[in-house]
Design an enzyme around this catalytic site. Structure first.
Site, PDB file in Angstrom:
ATOM      1  N   GLU A 177      26.445  10.002 -86.349  1.00  0.00           N
ATOM      2  CA  GLU A 177      25.773   9.240 -85.291  1.00  0.00           C
ATOM      3  C   GLU A 177      24.351   8.855 -85.728  1.00  0.00           C
ATOM      4  OE1 GLU A 177      25.575  11.398 -81.624  1.00  0.00           O
ATOM      5  OE2 GLU A 177      25.109   9.616 -80.435  1.00  0.00           O
ATOM      6  N   TYR A 196      33.866  14.680 -70.387  1.00  0.00           N
ATOM      7  CA  TYR A 196      32.548  14.041 -70.507  1.00  0.00           C
ATOM      8  C   TYR A 196      31.792  14.068 -69.179  1.00  0.00           C
ATOM      9  CZ  TYR A 196      29.052  10.435 -71.382  1.00  0.00           C
ATOM     10  OH  TYR A 196      27.875   9.756 -71.517  1.00  0.00           O
ATOM     11  N   ASP A 249      18.445   4.773 -75.856  1.00  0.00           N
ATOM     12  CA  ASP A 249      18.050   5.442 -74.618  1.00  0.00           C
ATOM     13  C   ASP A 249      16.997   6.530 -74.665  1.00  0.00           C
ATOM     14  OD1 ASP A 249      19.860   7.925 -74.946  1.00  0.00           O
ATOM     15  OD2 ASP A 249      21.303   6.304 -74.985  1.00  0.00           O
TER      16      ASP A 249
HETATM   17  C1  GLC Z   1      24.565   7.146 -77.001  1.00  0.00           C
HETATM   18  C2  GLC Z   1      23.703   6.008 -77.498  1.00  0.00           C
HETATM   19  C3  GLC Z   1      24.222   4.695 -76.964  1.00  0.00           C
HETATM   20  C4  GLC Z   1      25.673   4.553 -77.353  1.00  0.00           C
HETATM   21  C5  GLC Z   1      26.487   5.774 -76.872  1.00  0.00           C
HETATM   22  C6  GLC Z   1      27.898   5.802 -77.378  1.00  0.00           C
HETATM   23  O1  GLC Z   1      24.473   7.281 -75.632  1.00  0.00           O
HETATM   24  O2  GLC Z   1      22.371   6.191 -77.131  1.00  0.00           O
HETATM   25  O3  GLC Z   1      23.462   3.630 -77.461  1.00  0.00           O
HETATM   26  O4  GLC Z   1      26.217   3.401 -76.831  1.00  0.00           O
HETATM   27  O5  GLC Z   1      25.886   6.951 -77.337  1.00  0.00           O
HETATM   28  O6  GLC Z   1      27.904   5.786 -78.772  1.00  0.00           O
END
Ligand code: GLC
Length: 443
Positions: A413, A96, A178
Protein backbone atom coordinates in the site's frame (compact mmCIF):
# COMPACT_ATOMS: atom_id res chain seq x y z
CA UNK A 1 17.17 19.81 -15.62
CA UNK A 2 19.33 17.53 -13.45
CA UNK A 3 18.22 13.97 -12.78
CA UNK A 4 19.56 14.01 -9.26
CA UNK A 5 16.85 11.81 -7.87
CA UNK A 6 18.27 8.63 -9.30
CA UNK A 7 18.82 6.14 -6.53
CA UNK A 8 22.48 5.04 -6.48
CA UNK A 9 21.75 1.55 -5.49
CA UNK A 10 19.16 0.59 -8.13
CA UNK A 11 19.44 -2.85 -9.67
CA UNK A 12 21.06 -2.69 -13.10
CA UNK A 13 18.13 -4.38 -14.80
CA UNK A 14 14.73 -2.82 -14.22
CA UNK A 15 11.54 -4.82 -14.06
CA UNK A 16 10.08 -5.17 -17.53
CA UNK A 17 6.46 -5.42 -18.54
CA UNK A 18 6.96 -9.12 -19.25
CA UNK A 19 8.47 -9.69 -15.78
CA UNK A 20 5.59 -7.98 -14.08
CA UNK A 21 2.62 -9.19 -16.06
CA UNK A 22 2.20 -12.64 -14.43
CA UNK A 23 2.60 -11.15 -10.95
CA UNK A 24 0.08 -8.40 -11.63
CA UNK A 25 -2.42 -10.86 -13.08
CA UNK A 26 -2.07 -13.08 -10.02
CA UNK A 27 -2.55 -10.17 -7.61
CA UNK A 28 -5.60 -8.76 -9.40
CA UNK A 29 -7.10 -12.19 -9.86
CA UNK A 30 -6.74 -12.96 -6.15
CA UNK A 31 -8.57 -9.71 -5.33
CA UNK A 32 -11.27 -10.23 -7.98
CA UNK A 33 -14.78 -10.82 -6.62
CA UNK A 34 -16.25 -11.15 -10.12
CA UNK A 35 -18.15 -7.88 -9.72
CA UNK A 36 -15.17 -5.68 -8.76
CA UNK A 37 -11.55 -5.99 -7.66
CA UNK A 38 -10.78 -5.35 -3.99
CA UNK A 39 -8.00 -2.84 -3.21
CA UNK A 40 -6.47 -5.52 -0.97
CA UNK A 41 -7.62 -8.93 0.23
CA UNK A 42 -8.28 -8.23 3.90
CA UNK A 43 -7.87 -4.53 4.71
CA UNK A 44 -10.21 -3.20 1.98
CA UNK A 45 -12.74 -5.87 0.96
CA UNK A 46 -15.24 -3.63 -0.92
CA UNK A 47 -15.10 -1.49 -4.06
CA UNK A 48 -13.30 1.84 -3.72
CA UNK A 49 -13.90 4.55 -6.27
CA UNK A 50 -10.49 5.77 -7.48
CA UNK A 51 -8.89 2.40 -6.81
CA UNK A 52 -11.20 1.00 -9.49
CA UNK A 53 -9.95 3.59 -11.93
CA UNK A 54 -6.31 2.63 -11.37
CA UNK A 55 -7.18 -1.06 -11.46
CA UNK A 56 -9.07 -0.66 -14.76
CA UNK A 57 -6.03 1.02 -16.28
CA UNK A 58 -3.81 -1.90 -15.23
CA UNK A 59 -6.31 -4.44 -16.55
CA UNK A 60 -6.48 -2.63 -19.88
CA UNK A 61 -2.93 -3.80 -20.61
CA UNK A 62 -4.03 -7.41 -20.83
CA UNK A 63 -7.82 -7.73 -20.52
CA UNK A 64 -9.74 -4.78 -21.92
CA UNK A 65 -13.24 -6.30 -21.45
CA UNK A 66 -12.47 -6.88 -17.75
CA UNK A 67 -11.29 -3.25 -17.49
CA UNK A 68 -14.65 -2.03 -18.86
CA UNK A 69 -16.43 -4.34 -16.43
CA UNK A 70 -14.63 -2.60 -13.56
CA UNK A 71 -15.77 0.80 -14.85
CA UNK A 72 -19.39 -0.36 -15.09
CA UNK A 73 -19.28 -1.87 -11.58
CA UNK A 74 -18.23 1.49 -10.16
CA UNK A 75 -20.73 3.60 -12.08
CA UNK A 76 -23.59 1.22 -11.28
CA UNK A 77 -23.55 2.69 -7.76
CA UNK A 78 -24.18 6.26 -8.94
CA UNK A 79 -26.61 8.17 -6.74
CA UNK A 80 -29.79 9.75 -8.11
CA UNK A 81 -28.19 13.19 -7.68
CA UNK A 82 -25.14 12.18 -9.75
CA UNK A 83 -22.57 11.44 -7.03
CA UNK A 84 -20.46 8.30 -7.43
CA UNK A 85 -19.70 7.14 -3.88
CA UNK A 86 -16.31 6.34 -2.42
CA UNK A 87 -17.03 2.86 -0.99
CA UNK A 88 -19.53 0.50 -2.61
CA UNK A 89 -20.75 -2.55 -0.69
CA UNK A 90 -21.86 -4.78 -3.58
CA UNK A 91 -21.90 -7.80 -1.30
CA UNK A 92 -23.17 -6.20 1.92
CA UNK A 93 -21.38 -6.35 5.23
CA UNK A 94 -17.94 -7.86 5.90
CA UNK A 95 -15.39 -7.58 8.71
CA UNK A 96 -14.67 -4.02 7.48
CA UNK A 97 -15.56 -0.99 9.56
CA UNK A 98 -17.64 1.07 8.84
CA UNK A 99 -20.25 -1.48 7.67
CA UNK A 100 -22.90 -0.27 5.19
CA UNK A 101 -25.49 0.32 7.92
CA UNK A 102 -23.18 2.79 9.70
CA UNK A 103 -23.51 5.30 6.88
CA UNK A 104 -27.33 5.42 6.96
CA UNK A 105 -27.47 6.11 3.25
CA UNK A 106 -30.13 3.50 2.36
CA UNK A 107 -33.47 4.85 1.22
CA UNK A 108 -32.33 8.46 0.64
CA UNK A 109 -34.26 10.05 -2.24
CA UNK A 110 -31.00 11.37 -3.70
CA UNK A 111 -29.11 8.13 -2.90
CA UNK A 112 -28.02 5.14 -4.93
CA UNK A 113 -29.20 1.64 -5.86
CA UNK A 114 -26.37 -0.17 -4.01
CA UNK A 115 -25.33 0.25 -0.39
CA UNK A 116 -22.52 2.79 -0.18
CA UNK A 117 -20.73 5.41 1.85
CA UNK A 118 -22.08 8.97 1.66
CA UNK A 119 -18.95 10.67 0.31
CA UNK A 120 -17.26 10.67 -3.06
CA UNK A 121 -13.59 10.38 -4.15
CA UNK A 122 -11.37 11.72 -6.95
CA UNK A 123 -12.96 11.29 -10.45
CA UNK A 124 -9.91 9.50 -11.82
CA UNK A 125 -12.20 7.14 -13.71
CA UNK A 126 -12.73 9.70 -16.50
CA UNK A 127 -9.06 9.94 -17.56
CA UNK A 128 -8.98 6.15 -17.40
CA UNK A 129 -12.09 5.79 -19.56
CA UNK A 130 -10.38 7.99 -22.13
CA UNK A 131 -7.25 5.78 -21.95
CA UNK A 132 -9.42 2.69 -22.45
CA UNK A 133 -11.17 4.23 -25.47
CA UNK A 134 -7.78 5.10 -26.95
CA UNK A 135 -6.91 1.41 -26.86
CA UNK A 136 -9.61 0.82 -29.50
CA UNK A 137 -12.87 -1.11 -29.73
CA UNK A 138 -14.95 1.15 -27.48
CA UNK A 139 -17.93 -0.73 -26.07
CA UNK A 140 -21.48 -0.18 -27.36
CA UNK A 141 -22.52 1.34 -24.03
CA UNK A 142 -19.88 4.10 -24.16
CA UNK A 143 -22.61 6.79 -24.60
CA UNK A 144 -24.23 5.58 -21.36
CA UNK A 145 -20.90 5.61 -19.54
CA UNK A 146 -20.27 9.12 -20.85
CA UNK A 147 -23.65 10.32 -19.49
CA UNK A 148 -22.84 8.83 -16.08
CA UNK A 149 -19.48 10.62 -15.98
CA UNK A 150 -21.10 13.86 -17.14
CA UNK A 151 -23.69 13.70 -14.35
CA UNK A 152 -21.04 13.02 -11.73
CA UNK A 153 -18.77 15.86 -12.86
CA UNK A 154 -21.77 18.22 -13.03
CA UNK A 155 -22.51 17.23 -9.42
CA UNK A 156 -18.89 17.96 -8.41
CA UNK A 157 -19.09 21.43 -9.96
CA UNK A 158 -22.55 22.35 -8.65
CA UNK A 159 -23.71 20.39 -5.56
CA UNK A 160 -20.27 20.98 -4.00
CA UNK A 161 -19.72 24.55 -5.16
CA UNK A 162 -19.50 26.91 -2.16
CA UNK A 163 -18.60 30.16 -3.87
CA UNK A 164 -19.47 30.11 -7.55
CA UNK A 165 -15.91 29.10 -8.45
CA UNK A 166 -17.01 25.56 -9.36
CA UNK A 167 -14.07 24.25 -7.29
CA UNK A 168 -15.36 21.18 -5.45
CA UNK A 169 -15.62 21.37 -1.65
CA UNK A 170 -14.79 18.27 0.36
CA UNK A 171 -16.49 17.52 3.67
CA UNK A 172 -14.32 14.65 4.85
CA UNK A 173 -10.68 13.65 4.40
CA UNK A 174 -11.83 10.23 3.13
CA UNK A 175 -12.87 11.98 -0.08
CA UNK A 176 -9.19 12.48 -0.95
CA UNK A 177 -5.67 11.50 0.23
CA UNK A 178 -7.14 11.13 3.64
CA UNK A 179 -4.75 11.10 6.55
CA UNK A 180 -2.70 13.95 5.12
CA UNK A 181 -1.11 16.48 7.52
CA UNK A 182 -3.05 19.23 5.80
CA UNK A 183 -6.29 17.83 7.21
CA UNK A 184 -4.79 17.50 10.68
CA UNK A 185 -4.37 21.22 10.50
CA UNK A 186 -8.15 21.57 10.11
CA UNK A 187 -8.75 18.93 12.79
CA UNK A 188 -6.85 21.06 15.31
CA UNK A 189 -9.97 23.21 15.62
CA UNK A 190 -12.66 20.50 15.49
CA UNK A 191 -13.76 18.97 18.80
CA UNK A 192 -15.78 15.79 18.47
CA UNK A 193 -18.84 15.66 20.75
CA UNK A 194 -21.42 12.90 21.34
CA UNK A 195 -19.48 10.32 19.34
CA UNK A 196 -21.56 7.26 18.47
CA UNK A 197 -20.19 3.90 19.65
CA UNK A 198 -17.79 2.33 17.16
CA UNK A 199 -14.89 -0.07 17.00
CA UNK A 200 -12.00 0.48 14.61
CA UNK A 201 -10.98 -2.53 12.57
CA UNK A 202 -8.25 -1.00 10.44
CA UNK A 203 -5.47 -2.08 12.79
CA UNK A 204 -6.10 -5.82 12.67
CA UNK A 205 -3.95 -6.37 9.61
CA UNK A 206 -1.67 -3.32 9.72
CA UNK A 207 0.62 -2.01 12.46
CA UNK A 208 -1.16 0.84 14.37
CA UNK A 209 1.97 2.99 13.92
CA UNK A 210 1.21 2.98 10.18
CA UNK A 211 -2.47 3.93 10.58
CA UNK A 212 -4.28 7.16 11.60
CA UNK A 213 -3.90 8.36 15.19
CA UNK A 214 -6.84 7.84 17.58
CA UNK A 215 -7.60 11.57 17.77
CA UNK A 216 -7.82 11.84 13.98
CA UNK A 217 -10.00 8.75 13.69
CA UNK A 218 -12.44 10.22 16.22
CA UNK A 219 -12.82 13.23 13.98
CA UNK A 220 -13.46 11.00 10.97
CA UNK A 221 -16.33 9.37 12.84
CA UNK A 222 -17.64 12.66 14.18
CA UNK A 223 -17.91 14.07 10.64
CA UNK A 224 -19.71 10.95 9.34
CA UNK A 225 -22.12 11.20 12.23
CA UNK A 226 -22.87 14.87 11.52
CA UNK A 227 -23.55 14.14 7.87
CA UNK A 228 -25.76 11.12 8.46
CA UNK A 229 -27.80 12.94 11.10
CA UNK A 230 -28.48 15.53 8.42
CA UNK A 231 -29.42 12.98 5.79
CA UNK A 232 -26.38 13.61 3.61
CA UNK A 233 -27.92 16.86 2.44
CA UNK A 234 -25.26 18.74 0.46
CA UNK A 235 -26.94 22.11 0.97
CA UNK A 236 -26.88 21.56 4.75
CA UNK A 237 -23.30 20.31 4.67
CA UNK A 238 -22.19 23.26 2.58
CA UNK A 239 -23.41 25.59 5.31
CA UNK A 240 -22.55 23.64 8.44
CA UNK A 241 -19.83 21.00 8.07
CA UNK A 242 -16.86 22.15 10.15
CA UNK A 243 -14.59 20.42 7.67
CA UNK A 244 -15.05 22.18 4.33
CA UNK A 245 -12.02 22.51 2.06
CA UNK A 246 -11.06 22.99 -1.54
CA UNK A 247 -8.25 20.52 -2.14
CA UNK A 248 -5.57 21.22 -4.75
CA UNK A 249 -5.15 17.48 -5.30
CA UNK A 250 -8.86 16.78 -5.83
CA UNK A 251 -9.48 19.89 -7.94
CA UNK A 252 -6.49 19.05 -10.16
CA UNK A 253 -7.76 15.54 -10.84
CA UNK A 254 -11.24 16.94 -11.50
CA UNK A 255 -9.84 19.40 -14.02
CA UNK A 256 -7.99 16.62 -15.81
CA UNK A 257 -11.25 14.64 -15.74
CA UNK A 258 -13.04 17.64 -17.32
CA UNK A 259 -10.49 17.81 -20.11
CA UNK A 260 -10.87 14.09 -20.78
CA UNK A 261 -14.67 14.29 -20.56
CA UNK A 262 -14.52 16.99 -23.22
CA UNK A 263 -12.45 14.68 -25.40
CA UNK A 264 -15.09 11.97 -24.99
CA UNK A 265 -17.93 14.43 -25.67
CA UNK A 266 -16.29 15.59 -28.90
CA UNK A 267 -15.83 12.01 -30.00
CA UNK A 268 -19.46 11.17 -29.27
CA UNK A 269 -20.78 14.37 -30.91
CA UNK A 270 -22.19 15.61 -27.63
CA UNK A 271 -22.58 19.30 -26.68
CA UNK A 272 -19.36 20.85 -25.35
CA UNK A 273 -20.51 24.17 -23.88
CA UNK A 274 -21.19 23.01 -20.32
CA UNK A 275 -17.86 21.19 -20.03
CA UNK A 276 -16.02 24.10 -21.65
CA UNK A 277 -17.60 26.33 -19.02
CA UNK A 278 -16.13 24.20 -16.17
CA UNK A 279 -12.74 24.10 -17.86
CA UNK A 280 -12.45 27.82 -18.46
CA UNK A 281 -13.79 28.73 -15.02
CA UNK A 282 -11.27 26.46 -13.29
CA UNK A 283 -8.43 27.90 -15.37
CA UNK A 284 -9.54 31.38 -14.41
CA UNK A 285 -9.80 30.84 -10.67
CA UNK A 286 -7.29 28.09 -9.88
CA UNK A 287 -4.09 30.07 -9.38
CA UNK A 288 -5.89 32.94 -7.74
CA UNK A 289 -7.33 30.58 -5.16
CA UNK A 290 -4.43 28.21 -4.56
CA UNK A 291 -1.10 29.74 -5.60
CA UNK A 292 1.02 31.27 -2.84
CA UNK A 293 3.53 33.41 -4.71
CA UNK A 294 5.58 33.98 -1.54
CA UNK A 295 6.26 30.30 -0.96
CA UNK A 296 6.00 29.18 -4.58
CA UNK A 297 3.41 26.52 -3.69
CA UNK A 298 -0.19 25.62 -4.45
CA UNK A 299 -1.95 25.45 -1.06
CA UNK A 300 -5.36 24.00 -0.15
CA UNK A 301 -8.14 26.36 0.87
CA UNK A 302 -10.06 26.23 4.14
CA UNK A 303 -13.53 27.46 3.15
CA UNK A 304 -14.60 28.03 6.76
CA UNK A 305 -11.63 30.27 7.57
CA UNK A 306 -11.33 31.79 4.12
CA UNK A 307 -7.63 31.07 4.28
CA UNK A 308 -4.94 28.78 2.93
CA UNK A 309 -3.95 25.66 4.80
CA UNK A 310 -0.25 26.38 5.10
CA UNK A 311 0.84 22.75 4.81
CA UNK A 312 3.31 21.50 2.22
CA UNK A 313 2.38 18.02 0.93
CA UNK A 314 2.65 16.19 -2.39
CA UNK A 315 -0.63 17.91 -3.36
CA UNK A 316 1.40 21.01 -4.25
CA UNK A 317 2.68 19.28 -7.40
CA UNK A 318 -0.62 17.90 -8.72
CA UNK A 319 -1.57 20.95 -10.84
CA UNK A 320 1.17 19.66 -13.16
CA UNK A 321 -0.94 16.55 -13.83
CA UNK A 322 -3.82 18.80 -14.87
CA UNK A 323 -1.84 21.40 -16.81
CA UNK A 324 -3.00 24.07 -14.34
CA UNK A 325 0.42 25.54 -13.54
CA UNK A 326 2.23 28.07 -15.70
CA UNK A 327 5.72 27.08 -16.84
CA UNK A 328 7.15 29.54 -14.29
CA UNK A 329 5.09 28.06 -11.47
CA UNK A 330 6.23 24.58 -12.53
CA UNK A 331 9.84 25.74 -12.50
CA UNK A 332 9.52 27.04 -8.94
CA UNK A 333 7.78 23.89 -7.76
CA UNK A 334 10.56 21.74 -9.15
CA UNK A 335 13.60 23.86 -8.25
CA UNK A 336 12.48 25.06 -4.83
CA UNK A 337 10.59 22.01 -3.60
CA UNK A 338 10.94 18.78 -5.63
CA UNK A 339 14.72 19.12 -5.76
CA UNK A 340 15.01 20.42 -2.21
CA UNK A 341 16.44 17.76 0.16
CA UNK A 342 14.86 19.48 3.18
CA UNK A 343 11.45 18.85 1.61
CA UNK A 344 11.13 16.07 -0.98
CA UNK A 345 14.45 15.22 -2.64
CA UNK A 346 16.62 12.38 -1.35
CA UNK A 347 19.10 13.52 1.27
CA UNK A 348 20.59 12.27 4.52
CA UNK A 349 17.12 11.52 5.91
CA UNK A 350 15.43 9.85 2.92
CA UNK A 351 16.43 7.88 -0.15
CA UNK A 352 13.23 7.35 -2.11
CA UNK A 353 10.61 9.41 -3.92
CA UNK A 354 8.10 10.90 -3.42
CA UNK A 355 7.41 11.53 0.28
CA UNK A 356 3.71 12.40 0.55
CA UNK A 357 4.45 15.27 2.92
CA UNK A 358 7.46 17.58 2.99
CA UNK A 359 10.02 16.17 5.40
CA UNK A 360 10.19 19.47 7.28
CA UNK A 361 6.42 19.60 8.00
CA UNK A 362 5.24 19.41 11.62
CA UNK A 363 3.20 16.24 11.05
CA UNK A 364 5.61 14.50 8.66
CA UNK A 365 5.86 10.88 9.71
CA UNK A 366 7.63 8.49 7.33
CA UNK A 367 5.68 5.36 8.29
CA UNK A 368 2.21 6.76 8.93
CA UNK A 369 -0.44 6.58 6.26
CA UNK A 370 -0.37 9.66 3.97
CA UNK A 371 1.92 11.59 6.36
CA UNK A 372 5.13 10.81 4.48
CA UNK A 373 5.14 7.30 2.98
CA UNK A 374 5.40 6.81 -0.76
CA UNK A 375 2.27 5.74 -2.66
CA UNK A 376 2.43 4.24 -6.15
CA UNK A 377 -0.65 6.20 -7.24
CA UNK A 378 0.93 9.49 -6.22
CA UNK A 379 4.13 8.66 -8.10
CA UNK A 380 2.03 7.75 -11.11
CA UNK A 381 0.19 11.12 -11.08
CA UNK A 382 3.50 12.95 -10.59
CA UNK A 383 5.11 11.07 -13.45
CA UNK A 384 2.38 12.25 -15.79
CA UNK A 385 2.70 15.80 -14.51
CA UNK A 386 6.48 15.88 -14.96
CA UNK A 387 6.14 14.60 -18.52
CA UNK A 388 3.45 17.15 -19.28
CA UNK A 389 5.84 19.98 -18.34
CA UNK A 390 8.88 18.54 -20.07
CA UNK A 391 10.83 17.24 -17.04
CA UNK A 392 11.68 14.00 -18.79
CA UNK A 393 14.72 13.04 -16.70
CA UNK A 394 12.93 13.55 -13.41
CA UNK A 395 9.93 11.60 -14.71
CA UNK A 396 12.11 8.71 -15.80
CA UNK A 397 13.95 8.63 -12.50
CA UNK A 398 10.64 8.51 -10.63
CA UNK A 399 9.36 5.71 -12.85
CA UNK A 400 12.51 3.64 -12.28
CA UNK A 401 12.43 4.21 -8.53
CA UNK A 402 8.83 3.11 -8.33
CA UNK A 403 9.57 -0.07 -10.26
CA UNK A 404 12.58 -0.71 -8.05
CA UNK A 405 10.40 -0.42 -4.92
CA UNK A 406 7.94 -2.90 -6.39
CA UNK A 407 10.73 -5.27 -7.38
CA UNK A 408 12.17 -5.26 -3.87
CA UNK A 409 9.05 -5.28 -1.76
CA UNK A 410 6.10 -6.31 -3.89
CA UNK A 411 2.73 -4.61 -4.26
CA UNK A 412 2.37 -2.78 -0.98
CA UNK A 413 0.00 0.00 0.00
CA UNK A 414 2.87 2.39 0.81
CA UNK A 415 6.64 2.48 1.42
CA UNK A 416 8.97 4.28 3.83
CA UNK A 417 10.84 7.08 1.99
CA UNK A 418 13.90 6.60 4.23
CA UNK A 419 14.81 3.08 3.11
CA UNK A 420 11.92 1.98 0.88
CA UNK A 421 10.68 -0.59 3.41
CA UNK A 422 7.14 -1.85 2.77
CA UNK A 423 4.16 -0.60 4.79
CA UNK A 424 0.38 -0.92 5.08
CA UNK A 425 -1.72 -3.55 3.34
CA UNK A 426 -0.24 -6.34 1.20
CA UNK A 427 -1.14 -7.48 -2.34
CA UNK A 428 -2.37 -3.98 -3.02
CA UNK A 429 -4.25 -3.86 -6.30
CA UNK A 430 -3.44 -0.37 -7.56
CA UNK A 431 0.26 -0.78 -6.81
CA UNK A 432 0.14 -3.82 -9.08
CA UNK A 433 -2.02 -2.17 -11.75
CA UNK A 434 -0.09 1.08 -11.92
CA UNK A 435 3.23 -0.75 -11.64
CA UNK A 436 2.26 -2.50 -14.86
CA UNK A 437 1.34 0.79 -16.45
CA UNK A 438 4.74 2.21 -15.42
CA UNK A 439 6.49 -0.84 -16.87
CA UNK A 440 4.58 -0.39 -20.16
CA UNK A 441 6.00 3.13 -20.59
CA UNK A 442 9.50 3.27 -21.92
CA UNK A 443 11.23 6.55 -22.21
C1 GLC B 1 -7.31 4.20 1.88
C2 GLC B 1 -6.78 5.33 1.02
C3 GLC B 1 -7.77 5.65 -0.08
C4 GLC B 1 -8.06 4.39 -0.86
C5 GLC B 1 -8.53 3.26 0.08
C6 GLC B 1 -8.65 1.93 -0.58
O1 GLC B 1 -8.44 4.58 2.56
O2 GLC B 1 -6.52 6.47 1.78
O3 GLC B 1 -7.28 6.66 -0.91
O4 GLC B 1 -9.01 4.61 -1.82
O5 GLC B 1 -7.60 3.09 1.12
O6 GLC B 1 -7.43 1.56 -1.14
Amino acid sequence: MPSNNWHPDLPPKMLTFEDLLPRVRACLQANDTGVFIKPSPTQYPHQWNWDSAAIALGLSHYDLPRAWHEVRGLLSAQWADGMVPHIIYHHGESAYFPPPSFWQTSGLAHGGPIESSGWTQEPLITPVVRALVEKGNPPADLPIIFQQLLRWQRWLHTARDADGSGLTCLFHPWETSDNSPRWMHVFDRITPVNLPPYKRRDMQHVDPAERPRAEDYERYIYLIDLARRNKWDNAWMMKHMPFCVQDVFFCSITHRADEDLRWLAARLNQPLEEIDGWISRTRRVFSERFWDEGRGLFLDWDVRLNAWLPVNTMAVFTPLYAGLATQQQAERLIREHWLNPQEYAPGPDSEWLLPTAAKNERDYSPRRYWCGPIWVIVNWLMHQGLLRYGYHDLAESLRMQTLALIERHGFREYYDPRDGSPLGAKDFAWSAALGLDFASQRR
